[in-house]
Design a protein around this motif. Sequence first.
Motif, PDB file in Angstrom:
ATOM      1  N   SER A  44     -11.289   4.848   4.775  1.00 61.82           N
ATOM      2  CA  SER A  44     -10.673   3.635   4.239  1.00 61.82           C
ATOM      3  C   SER A  44     -11.776   2.654   3.853  1.00 61.82           C
ATOM      4  CB  SER A  44      -9.773   2.986   5.294  1.00 61.82           C
ATOM      5  OG  SER A  44     -10.567   2.458   6.353  1.00 61.82           O
TER       6      SER A  44
ATOM      7  N   LYS B 159      -3.096   5.933  -1.636  1.00 64.28           N
ATOM      8  CA  LYS B 159      -2.418   4.941  -0.801  1.00 64.28           C
ATOM      9  C   LYS B 159      -1.919   5.591   0.481  1.00 64.28           C
ATOM     10  CE  LYS B 159      -1.332   0.781  -2.470  1.00 64.28           C
ATOM     11  NZ  LYS B 159      -1.661  -0.434  -1.750  1.00 64.28           N
ATOM     12  N   ASP B 160      -2.158   4.901   1.588  1.00 67.31           N
ATOM     13  CA  ASP B 160      -1.660   5.315   2.903  1.00 67.31           C
ATOM     14  C   ASP B 160      -1.115   4.058   3.572  1.00 67.31           C
ATOM     15  OD1 ASP B 160      -1.105   6.722   5.241  1.00 67.31           O
ATOM     16  OD2 ASP B 160      -3.137   6.455   6.017  1.00 67.31           O
ATOM     17  N   GLY B 161       0.152   3.794   3.337  1.00 62.89           N
ATOM     18  CA  GLY B 161       0.737   2.549   3.823  1.00 62.89           C
ATOM     19  C   GLY B 161       0.152   1.374   3.057  1.00 62.89           C
ATOM     20  N   ASN B 162      -0.464   0.437   3.797  1.00 65.89           N
ATOM     21  CA  ASN B 162      -1.042  -0.729   3.140  1.00 65.89           C
ATOM     22  C   ASN B 162      -2.553  -0.597   2.919  1.00 65.89           C
ATOM     23  OD1 ASN B 162      -1.824  -0.894   5.777  1.00 65.89           O
ATOM     24  ND2 ASN B 162      -1.329  -3.062   6.030  1.00 65.89           N
ATOM     25  N   ARG B 163      -3.088   0.599   3.096  1.00 67.53           N
ATOM     26  CA  ARG B 163      -4.520   0.801   2.867  1.00 67.53           C
ATOM     27  C   ARG B 163      -4.746   1.957   1.898  1.00 67.53           C
ATOM     28  NH1 ARG B 163      -7.257   3.792   7.865  1.00 67.53           N
ATOM     29  NH2 ARG B 163      -5.830   5.545   7.978  1.00 67.53           N
TER      30      ARG B 163
END
Length: 108
Positions: free
Chosen positions: A34, A66-70
Amino acid sequence: MNLEMQKFKADFFKALAHPLRIRILEILADGEKSVNEIQTLAGSEGSAVSQQLTILRSKNIVTGTKDGNRVIYSLRDPQIIDLLQVAKQIFNNHLVDAITMLDRFSDD
């Protein structure tokens, strides 16, 4: 066709022409990360890392998922790891040549 390939190579190497971008690629060589992980490992500010990731992404050198909000970043092509290794070998060869030359001067 040859001119197109030369332009691609020139643009590709321009995209690599920043120490933080190289550091980011070295970090991603160990696996996807990330922005916060890259920032911590690079020891750099988040805005600088994000700016360099944007450049690398625009040149299709890294990808972001994208992985959720990150967003999780990874190398688009694993051969970039080989390229970085070859660059390190070239640097080491130049270093060896410089040391050899210095040794010759110190013998005089």
